[in-house]
Design a protein around this motif. Structure first.
Motif, PDB file in Angstrom:
ATOM      1  N   ALA A  25       0.835  -1.206   0.000  1.00  0.00           N
ATOM      2  CA  ALA A  25       0.000   0.000   0.000  1.00  0.00           C
ATOM      3  C   ALA A  25       0.867   1.252   0.000  1.00  0.00           C
ATOM      4  O   ALA A  25       0.589   2.222  -0.723  1.00  0.00           O
ATOM      5  CB  ALA A  25      -0.931  -0.014   1.208  1.00  0.00           C
ATOM      6  N   LEU A  26       1.925   1.252   0.800  1.00  0.00           N
ATOM      7  CA  LEU A  26       2.818   2.408   0.863  1.00  0.00           C
ATOM      8  C   LEU A  26       3.641   2.530  -0.417  1.00  0.00           C
ATOM      9  O   LEU A  26       3.874   3.639  -0.911  1.00  0.00           O
ATOM     10  CB  LEU A  26       3.734   2.294   2.079  1.00  0.00           C
ATOM     11  N   ARG A  27       4.067   1.389  -0.953  1.00  0.00           N
ATOM     12  CA  ARG A  27       4.833   1.405  -2.203  1.00  0.00           C
ATOM     13  C   ARG A  27       3.987   2.013  -3.333  1.00  0.00           C
ATOM     14  O   ARG A  27       4.508   2.754  -4.174  1.00  0.00           O
ATOM     15  CB  ARG A  27       5.278  -0.013  -2.560  1.00  0.00           C
ATOM     16  N   ILE A  30       4.129   5.717  -3.516  1.00  0.00           N
ATOM     17  CA  ILE A  30       5.380   6.198  -4.099  1.00  0.00           C
ATOM     18  C   ILE A  30       5.363   6.003  -5.614  1.00  0.00           C
ATOM     19  O   ILE A  30       5.734   6.903  -6.373  1.00  0.00           O
ATOM     20  CB  ILE A  30       6.577   5.464  -3.462  1.00  0.00           C
ATOM     21  N   GLU A  31       4.911   4.819  -6.057  1.00  0.00           N
ATOM     22  CA  GLU A  31       4.930   4.514  -7.487  1.00  0.00           C
ATOM     23  C   GLU A  31       4.024   5.429  -8.288  1.00  0.00           C
ATOM     24  O   GLU A  31       4.345   5.791  -9.428  1.00  0.00           O
ATOM     25  CB  GLU A  31       4.530   3.056  -7.717  1.00  0.00           C
ATOM     26  N   ARG A  32       2.886   5.800  -7.730  1.00  0.00           N
ATOM     27  CA  ARG A  32       1.978   6.659  -8.498  1.00  0.00           C
ATOM     28  C   ARG A  32       2.286   8.144  -8.306  1.00  0.00           C
ATOM     29  O   ARG A  32       1.596   9.004  -8.846  1.00  0.00           O
ATOM     30  CB  ARG A  32       0.526   6.351  -8.153  1.00  0.00           C
ATOM     31  N   GLY A  33       3.343   8.444  -7.545  1.00  0.00           N
ATOM     32  CA  GLY A  33       3.823   9.813  -7.427  1.00  0.00           C
ATOM     33  C   GLY A  33       3.128  10.660  -6.392  1.00  0.00           C
ATOM     34  O   GLY A  33       3.410  11.860  -6.276  1.00  0.00           O
ATOM     35  N   GLU A  34       2.206  10.070  -5.609  1.00  0.00           N
ATOM     36  CA  GLU A  34       1.541  10.863  -4.577  1.00  0.00           C
ATOM     37  C   GLU A  34       2.526  11.260  -3.483  1.00  0.00           C
ATOM     38  O   GLU A  34       2.430  12.343  -2.915  1.00  0.00           O
ATOM     39  CB  GLU A  34       0.363  10.091  -3.987  1.00  0.00           C
ATOM     40  N   TRP A  35       3.459  10.361  -3.189  1.00  0.00           N
ATOM     41  CA  TRP A  35       4.579  10.690  -2.306  1.00  0.00           C
ATOM     42  C   TRP A  35       5.810  10.830  -3.190  1.00  0.00           C
ATOM     43  O   TRP A  35       6.434   9.851  -3.573  1.00  0.00           O
ATOM     44  CB  TRP A  35       4.791   9.598  -1.267  1.00  0.00           C
ATOM     45  N   VAL A  81      10.793   9.974   1.465  1.00  0.00           N
ATOM     46  CA  VAL A  81      10.886   9.241   0.207  1.00  0.00           C
ATOM     47  C   VAL A  81      12.210   9.596  -0.441  1.00  0.00           C
ATOM     48  O   VAL A  81      12.559  10.776  -0.573  1.00  0.00           O
ATOM     49  CB  VAL A  81       9.718   9.591  -0.735  1.00  0.00           C
ATOM     50  N   ARG A  82      12.932   8.580  -0.850  1.00  0.00           N
ATOM     51  CA  ARG A  82      14.232   8.798  -1.471  1.00  0.00           C
ATOM     52  C   ARG A  82      14.091   9.307  -2.899  1.00  0.00           C
ATOM     53  O   ARG A  82      13.099   9.036  -3.573  1.00  0.00           O
ATOM     54  CB  ARG A  82      15.024   7.485  -1.538  1.00  0.00           C
TER      55      ARG A  82
END
Length: 248
Positions: A25-27, A30-35, A81-82
């Motif tokens: 869920a957290l990944r 990141i993948e969709r750019g929200e974070w 987020v890196r």
């Protein structure tokens, strides 16, 4: 601190462990750019509330994402987020393209130079070919999410890759091309990591000043017939990490 608009809560009825569901869920955020890169994520207590799971489960998920190079923890500040980062260490033999996709980064390659040269002593020793045999050299800028990660120069015996020089402009994943066109499938590789500096000739492409500390990586890759690639890479130290787990 970023609060997600949508966050999939773990479902205890599903067979996957809760920590794995939380990690995915957290990944996804990141993948969709929200974070985006540099975003500070909610603290552990807030994540527990948002996901409906225990702190130990949240920590398990965060640790996995950190080890995958997607998050970084800063003591006293929080978790962020890196930016595009390759984490090297104990892993399977993969191409740069596969490594990028594993880290949820969009891989791309810019060919800087393609040439055909006689093998010098280093190339001949690494590739186990006679001195002076023709070698195809590809110098490529490797990017993740459009950001430079490193510069890689691959040397391959022309006898094994007769079409590579002519098709160099079309090659994105070299290992995929080698498998499809030359029936070359890597089975192992030897790598050596050294601390070096960005050369003047590479500074503009890698977007760092000349002399900036960087990782120098030497790789010899093998298929069932023997060595097929001798690669020399300069990797940005701020976007490339080496991690190891040590046991007694």
């Amino acid at each position: 601190m970023a609060e997600p608009t949508v966050l999939q809560r773990p479902d205890r009825r599903r067979p996957e462990p809760l920590w794995h569901q939380a990690e995915m869920a957290l990944r996804e955020l990141i993948e969709r750019g929200e974070w985006a890169a540099g975003t500070q994520i909610p603290n552990e207590d807030r994540l527990c509330d948002m996901l409906g799971i225990s702190r130990i489960t949240v920590r398990h998920a965060l640790r996995n994402l950190e080890e995958a190079g997607l998050l970084r923890r800063e003591h006293g500040r929080g978790t962020f987020v890196r930016s595009a980062t390759v984490v090297a260490g104990v892993r399977g033999l993969t191409s740069f393209t596969e490594e990028m996709r594993t880290l949820a980064l969009a891989p791309s390659t810019l060919l800087l130079e393609a040439s055909r040269v006689p093998a010098d002593s280093d190339m001949a020793d690494a590739l186990e070919i006679p001195l002076g045999d023709p070698v195809v050299c590809l110098k490529r800028l490797r990017l993740g999410n459009g950001m430079p990660i490193g510069i890689q120069t691959s040397h391959l015996p022309e006898s094994r890759v007769p079409e590579l020089f002519a098709q160099a402009e079309q090659v994105q994943s070299l290992y995929t091309w080698l498998k499809d066109r030359c029936d070359i499938t890597p089975v192992k590789a030897k790598e050596v990591y050294r601390v070096g500096r960005v050369a003047a000739a590479d500074a503009e492409a890698i977007q760092l000043p000349t002399g900036t500390p960087a990782f120098e990586v030497e790789r010899i890759a093998y298929d069932a017939r023997g060595p097929f690639e001798y690669a020399l890479s300069t990797m940005r130290a701020d976007r490339y990490e080496i991690r190891s787990t040590l046991y007694v």
